[in-house]
Design a protein around this motif. Structure first.
Motif, PDB file in Angstrom:
ATOM      1  N   ASP A 169     -32.099  20.053 -26.223  1.00 48.95           N
ATOM      2  CA  ASP A 169     -30.965  19.054 -26.868  1.00 48.95           C
ATOM      3  C   ASP A 169     -29.644  19.618 -26.573  1.00 48.95           C
ATOM      4  O   ASP A 169     -29.320  20.903 -27.087  1.00 48.95           O
ATOM      5  CB  ASP A 169     -31.435  18.845 -28.228  1.00 48.95           C
ATOM      6  N   ASP A 171     -26.727  19.207 -27.917  1.00 46.25           N
ATOM      7  CA  ASP A 171     -25.895  19.250 -29.467  1.00 46.25           C
ATOM      8  C   ASP A 171     -26.722  20.403 -30.035  1.00 46.25           C
ATOM      9  O   ASP A 171     -25.882  21.305 -30.365  1.00 46.25           O
ATOM     10  CB  ASP A 171     -25.984  18.097 -30.177  1.00 46.25           C
ATOM     11  N   SER A 172     -27.989  20.451 -30.602  1.00 44.54           N
ATOM     12  CA  SER A 172     -28.276  21.318 -31.172  1.00 44.54           C
ATOM     13  C   SER A 172     -28.941  22.619 -30.455  1.00 44.54           C
ATOM     14  O   SER A 172     -29.143  23.638 -31.018  1.00 44.54           O
ATOM     15  CB  SER A 172     -29.657  20.817 -32.084  1.00 44.54           C
ATOM     16  N   HIS A 173     -28.948  22.457 -29.285  1.00 49.40           N
ATOM     17  CA  HIS A 173     -29.716  23.598 -28.382  1.00 49.40           C
ATOM     18  C   HIS A 173     -31.093  23.816 -28.809  1.00 49.40           C
ATOM     19  O   HIS A 173     -31.704  24.882 -28.638  1.00 49.40           O
ATOM     20  CB  HIS A 173     -28.959  24.885 -28.457  1.00 49.40           C
ATOM     21  N   ARG A 174     -31.803  22.705 -29.502  1.00 54.07           N
ATOM     22  CA  ARG A 174     -33.162  22.858 -29.687  1.00 54.07           C
ATOM     23  C   ARG A 174     -34.162  22.665 -28.472  1.00 54.07           C
ATOM     24  O   ARG A 174     -33.759  21.828 -27.517  1.00 54.07           O
ATOM     25  CB  ARG A 174     -33.649  21.615 -30.565  1.00 54.07           C
ATOM     26  N   LEU A 176     -36.772  21.037 -26.418  1.00 53.95           N
ATOM     27  CA  LEU A 176     -37.586  19.858 -26.365  1.00 53.95           C
ATOM     28  C   LEU A 176     -38.791  19.969 -25.456  1.00 53.95           C
ATOM     29  O   LEU A 176     -39.831  19.639 -25.755  1.00 53.95           O
ATOM     30  CB  LEU A 176     -36.570  18.438 -25.781  1.00 53.95           C
ATOM     31  N   SER A 195     -39.277  23.021 -30.383  1.00 53.50           N
ATOM     32  CA  SER A 195     -38.486  22.772 -31.381  1.00 53.50           C
ATOM     33  C   SER A 195     -37.623  23.780 -32.066  1.00 53.50           C
ATOM     34  O   SER A 195     -36.974  23.758 -32.840  1.00 53.50           O
ATOM     35  CB  SER A 195     -39.444  22.581 -32.598  1.00 53.50           C
ATOM     36  N   SER A 197     -34.677  26.756 -31.740  1.00 53.24           N
ATOM     37  CA  SER A 197     -33.141  26.757 -31.096  1.00 53.24           C
ATOM     38  C   SER A 197     -33.416  27.963 -29.880  1.00 53.24           C
ATOM     39  O   SER A 197     -33.736  29.049 -29.915  1.00 53.24           O
ATOM     40  CB  SER A 197     -32.304  27.212 -32.135  1.00 53.24           C
ATOM     41  N   ASN A 215     -22.904  24.594 -23.227  1.00 53.71           N
ATOM     42  CA  ASN A 215     -22.286  23.299 -22.720  1.00 53.71           C
ATOM     43  C   ASN A 215     -21.423  23.200 -21.631  1.00 53.71           C
ATOM     44  O   ASN A 215     -21.013  22.152 -21.237  1.00 53.71           O
ATOM     45  CB  ASN A 215     -22.153  22.482 -23.920  1.00 53.71           C
ATOM     46  N   GLN A 247     -33.227  10.353 -22.286  1.00 54.80           N
ATOM     47  CA  GLN A 247     -32.094  11.205 -23.276  1.00 54.80           C
ATOM     48  C   GLN A 247     -31.429  12.188 -22.381  1.00 54.80           C
ATOM     49  O   GLN A 247     -32.004  12.619 -21.516  1.00 54.80           O
ATOM     50  CB  GLN A 247     -33.093  11.857 -24.275  1.00 54.80           C
ATOM     51  N   HIS A 248     -30.178  12.402 -22.775  1.00 58.58           N
ATOM     52  CA  HIS A 248     -29.312  13.385 -22.150  1.00 58.58           C
ATOM     53  C   HIS A 248     -29.888  14.697 -22.564  1.00 58.58           C
ATOM     54  O   HIS A 248     -30.047  14.744 -23.797  1.00 58.58           O
ATOM     55  CB  HIS A 248     -27.860  13.422 -22.469  1.00 58.58           C
ATOM     56  N   VAL A 249     -30.049  15.722 -21.608  1.00 60.85           N
ATOM     57  CA  VAL A 249     -30.776  17.053 -22.019  1.00 60.85           C
ATOM     58  C   VAL A 249     -29.844  18.085 -21.185  1.00 60.85           C
ATOM     59  O   VAL A 249     -29.043  17.794 -20.344  1.00 60.85           O
ATOM     60  CB  VAL A 249     -32.053  16.984 -21.938  1.00 60.85           C
TER      61      VAL A 249
END
Ligand code: ADP
Ligand code: MG
Length: 517
Positions: A169, A171-174, A176, A195, A197, A215, A247-249
């Protein structure tokens, strides 16, 4: 017989009305029949024995009605009722049911359809038959299967890529999703990683730096990461923003370079020891000077003591200061040697090129003086920092200085030592665009065209056995590459050889520069 006219008239009217209604009914019946026949889906009506008692044209075109009278025979070519039958459920509960059905054709191909059933009741409300409507979805099903097959194929490729691949992800760098190779490199199973980070893989002190850079950069090299059992791994990271499930990834690939770095490091360490041998002569010269000063001072003190003469306070203070300064100098030289010999931890830090070049030269200054090799400095002040390992960069500069020294010695060996010396090394640094450039030039033999493309190869040497290892330039090449820099020969102005090195300036420094504009 007497005819009752009004009754006759009434009968005539009733007869006409009945005729009219019957005609209307017939017309309606025909309309419904046309409707039933031309609906673009198959319709069959089945009695309680599951016998098909009526069907429409689409049904006749789709199924082979000559196969038998039972629905399971006609629809699916079976001899017995289907285990899960929507018609029988409608007979049981009087409700409409939905199901998805399939059948394997004689040629092995499959047919799929969706089914909807409804009860048909008599005037007493009793269910006497059921209507079954089917829509052929074979084509849609084939497309779905094709899609799922291609998804499976890409997932298999994704999983079998030998490098760990993460979907993050932005934003959170989680994490996926990730592939199976993650386990081989980091020791975590796929399910343990999803899930979490991605920043958890970095060493604590680097987290904030990479959180910012993930990013922004498209590649980050020689990143230090931690595995499940706490071991350190070095990876080169490639980052590309993309779409995943709408989704943007960030798609992040991590190439494990730990083994390669270790092997390079061992070789580099071996060549470092050879360089240390070179340095030892320089150190001996360097240490000689402070030792001479200390010796002179102590001889003076001993003489005064043996002659029972007082030493004036001013002289005592002066000489003690000299002893102390020279011990500091000797200490600096020894520490420098020790730092140089120490194994580097392969981390890249902010490094000021001018300082490292100065340090590398320091160890040779006496040696150069003795050999009458002069040095011309042209250092640009306030150079931005680069990302490097100071010790390894020093090794590069020492290799270049040693080669320049050897080449000058070779060329001027037979010259008259009293003649005006042309023995000179030129050391230049400058900022060019976003690169720090270093040039090391000499007035030595120069490098013949025929071997210019070989000098960076490992073990290539033109020096006699025991003098050259042929490792200096190849190791220097590897080190410079690790710092994302370049090293190459350039056109010499002074007759000898000229080496041009360039390094990208540190990313954050670039950003600051950019921000200033
Ligand atoms: N400054 C220079 N002038 C002339 N020749 C050079 C110079 N630097 C390197 N070379 C050539 O490149 C070869 C490889 O250098 P290097 O990798 O440092 O190994 P080594 O110094 O052990 O021979 C040298 O043997 C020499 O022929
Ligand atoms: Mg060399």
């Amino acid at each position: 017989m007497q005819v009752n006219l009004p009754i006759l008239l009434l009968l005539l009217c009733v007869g006409t009305l009945v005729c009219f209604l019957m005609l209307k009914l017939v017309r309606q019946r025909r309309e419904y029949r046309i409707l039933f026949e031309s609906v673009p889906c198959t319709i069959s009506i089945q009695n309680k024995n599951f016998e098909i008692i009526r069907y429409n044209r689409e049904f006749a075109d789709t199924f082979d009605i000559s196969q038998g009278k039972y629905c399971y025979t006609v629809y699916k070519g079976l001899r017995e009722r289907c285990v899960s039958c929507p018609v029988s459920r409608t007979f049981n509960d009087g409700k409409s049911h939905y199901s998805e059905e399939e059948r394997t054709n004689k040629d092995g191909s499959k047919k799929f359809w969706i089914v909807k059933t409804a009860p048909i009741r008599n005037t007493k409300g009793e269910i006497t038959a059921a209507i079954e409507m089917c829509l052929d979805v074979t084509h849609r099903k084939e497309l779905e299967e094709e899609l799922s097959r291609s998804e499976k194929k890409y997932y298999a490729i994704f999983n079998n890529i030998p490098n760990p691949v993460f979907v993050l992800d932005p934003d959170s760098h989680r994490i996926l999703d990730c592939n199976r190779s993650v386990e081989a490199v980091y020791g975590y199973a796929q399910s343990e990683v999803i899930s979490r980070s991605f920043l958890d893989f970095f060493v604590e002190e680097d987290k904030s730096h990479y959180e910012f850079n993930l990013n922004k950069a498209s590649e980050i090299n020689q990143v230090k990461q931690v595995t499940k059992d706490g071991a350190i791994r070095f990876v080169n990271i490639r980052i590309s923003p993309t779409e995943f499930l709408g989704q943007h990834v960030l798609l992040v690939t991590a190439g494990d370079i730990t083994k390669r770095l270790e092997a390079e490091h061992q070789l580099s360490q071996a060549s470092k020891l050879a360089t240390l041998g070179e340095m030892a002569t320089g150190v001996a010269h360097e240490l000689n000077q402070p030792l001479t000063v200390i010796k002179m001072a102590s001889t003076f003190f001993m003489k005064k003591i043996s002659q029972n003469e007082a030493i004036p306070a001013e002289i005592l203070r002066n000489m003690s200061e000299k002893i102390s300064n020279n011990i500091d100098r000797a200490n600096r030289i020894i520490n420098h040697m020790r730092d140089f010999a120490r194994k580097s931890d392969m981390r890249l830090d902010k490094v000021q090129v001018n300082d490292v070049l100065g340090k590398a030269f320091e160890i040779f200054s006496q040696q150069f003086k003795l050999r009458q090799i002069a040095v011309t400095w042209e250092l640009q002040k306030n150079l931005p920092v680069i990302m490097a390992d100071a010790g390894r960069l020093e090794q590069v500069f020492i290799n270049l200085l040693v080669n320049a020294r050897d080449s000058i010695e070779k060329r001027w060996a037979k010259s008259d030592p009293n003649a005006v010396s042309e023995k000179r090394i030129f050391l230049k640094t400058a900022l060019k665009g976003k690169k720090v450039v270093v040039e090391v030039e000499d007035t030595g033999t120069g490098i013949p065209k025929g071997i210019q493309n070989k000098i960076f190869e490992p073990f290539f040497t033109t020096k006699e056995v025991g003098k050259g290892t042929g490792l200096g330039l190849s190791i220097s090449y590897g080190i410079v590459k690790d710092f994302h820099g370049e090293i190459r020969l350039c056109d010499p102005f002074h007759g000898g050889a000229c080496f041009h090195l360039e390094f990208p300036i540190h990313q954050l420094t670039q950003d600051v520069e950019h921000g200033k504009k």
